[in-house]
Design an enzyme around this catalytic site. Sequence first.
Site, short mmCIF file in Angstrom:
data_model
loop_
_atom_site.label_atom_id
_atom_site.label_comp_id
_atom_site.label_asym_id
_atom_site.label_seq_id
_atom_site.Cartn_x
_atom_site.Cartn_y
_atom_site.Cartn_z
N HIS A 120 0.84 -1.38 0.16
CA HIS A 120 0.06 0.11 -0.03
C HIS A 120 0.80 1.09 0.01
O HIS A 120 1.41 1.91 0.88
CB HIS A 120 -0.83 0.00 1.17
CG HIS A 120 -2.09 1.11 1.24
ND1 HIS A 120 -3.22 0.84 1.62
CD2 HIS A 120 -1.71 2.45 0.90
CE1 HIS A 120 -4.04 2.05 1.39
NE2 HIS A 120 -3.12 2.99 1.39
N HIS A 156 1.65 5.14 -2.23
CA HIS A 156 0.87 6.25 -3.09
C HIS A 156 2.31 6.99 -3.68
O HIS A 156 2.67 8.01 -3.20
CB HIS A 156 0.31 7.33 -2.49
CG HIS A 156 -1.18 6.59 -2.11
ND1 HIS A 156 -2.29 6.46 -2.48
CD2 HIS A 156 -1.58 6.10 -0.81
CE1 HIS A 156 -3.34 5.65 -2.00
NE2 HIS A 156 -2.75 5.63 -0.66
N HIS A 175 -5.74 -0.64 6.62
CA HIS A 175 -5.81 0.05 7.94
C HIS A 175 -6.48 -0.64 9.15
O HIS A 175 -5.91 -1.11 9.96
CB HIS A 175 -6.45 1.36 7.76
CG HIS A 175 -5.90 2.36 6.70
ND1 HIS A 175 -4.69 2.65 6.27
CD2 HIS A 175 -6.75 2.90 5.62
CE1 HIS A 175 -4.63 3.24 5.18
NE2 HIS A 175 -5.75 3.35 4.72
N ASP A 216 1.39 3.41 3.23
CA ASP A 216 0.58 4.25 2.87
C ASP A 216 1.35 5.65 2.54
O ASP A 216 1.04 6.78 3.05
CB ASP A 216 -0.58 4.69 4.08
CG ASP A 216 -1.83 5.40 3.66
OD1 ASP A 216 -1.67 5.68 2.26
OD2 ASP A 216 -2.69 5.96 4.20
N LYS A 256 -9.32 -0.27 -5.87
CA LYS A 256 -9.22 0.49 -4.58
C LYS A 256 -10.30 1.15 -4.28
O LYS A 256 -10.85 1.95 -4.97
CB LYS A 256 -8.08 1.38 -4.43
CG LYS A 256 -7.80 2.23 -3.27
CD LYS A 256 -7.52 1.52 -2.15
CE LYS A 256 -7.55 2.55 -0.87
NZ LYS A 256 -6.42 3.62 -0.79
#
Length: 407
Positions: A63, A65, A250, A319, A188
Amino acid sequence: MTILRGATLIDGTGAPPVRDATIVVQDGRIESITSGAGGPPPASRDVIDASGLTVLPGLIDCHDHLASHGYELTTRWGLSEPSSTRSVRTSRVIEQTLAAGYTTVRDAGGLDAGFRTAVAEGLIQGPRLLTAIAIISPIGGIGDRVSPSGHECVVPDDPALPAGVANGVEEVRRVVRTMIRAGADVIKCATTGGASSRAGHGPSDPAFNLDEMRALVDEAHAQGRKVMCHALGGSGLRLALEAGVDSIEHGCYLDEDPELIPMMAERGIVLTPTLLVYEYHRESKAPHVRERARALQEHHRESIRRALAAGVRVVAGTDAGGHGHPPNAGELPLLVAAGLTPMQAIQAATAWAAECVGFEREIGTLEKGKRADLIAVAGDPLADVGVLADVSRIRLVLKDGVVAARR
């Protein structure tokens, strides 16, 4: 042919380390792994002396970005710099991520499929990339680009990153198909707000209804895509599990409902806790973000402990993006602090992570026939898994048998 000799091998399966290992790589795959001293190899072969180093599978972030470079509104809306500058910045992050030992990354939104093509064609060096393109949520969800004043983003949609707002069953199906058309390897979505969401849409506030989520999962699975779902707590977290998503991203408040973790274990749903991002949020300048991140910390750790005990796969994901791009392996000591052993933390970033992204037959462990994605690190990550977050200690990175970084 490439030969690594003299290393201590942690193969990702959970087996004890193997001392004085010799790994033979041929045509991008592992041809053999042996231990113990042997005769000298032919002089014509490429031999790497890995004595004193620990060799592990290439690391995997489930995960990330990669194309995100801050939480500021102007940055998130693409107003802070020209798109060309942003693309070059993203390319640099991709290259640095590979050099830090990450040979596979699943991007959870914001990275268009062109970067995957650029890596595949050798235009830039980078990990094996899987991209979700953009997060799917309803009006008011975390994928809805709205300013605190209520104004919608006026920047035109990038055709490579189509809008992810969807309302109603038919529109949800359409947007899933649109993401796949844009090159999505994984879908997602979000069924709750988050710690960094706007005030009024927090970790337990729901998004989507069950019919919409079932349509989303059904459409994604029908087209061979897994579904990763941002869900922190409350009814939205249960809804995601009931709809049949493949991973919970999460999952901070899983401990509050005693039925949820057994449901995940029974259905094989993976947990990607992304602890690293909350380290950042707990020091946020925004009071509501700071308060949320601090409130969820103990719930988050307890959720991980219970999930692990119940047999739920826990995998590593950072993340990263909004809080910058620190070494991805910074997640691993946090997993250990939450209850994983160092070996389990390594598996969370190797074998278990490969299962999560659907590549377990190709990567994640160092075994004969698998792709030769591996790293060599100075130090013992079983004694201190934090050595993997020290980029200067990552002495060698091989991706598909090719040297991607060497120090």
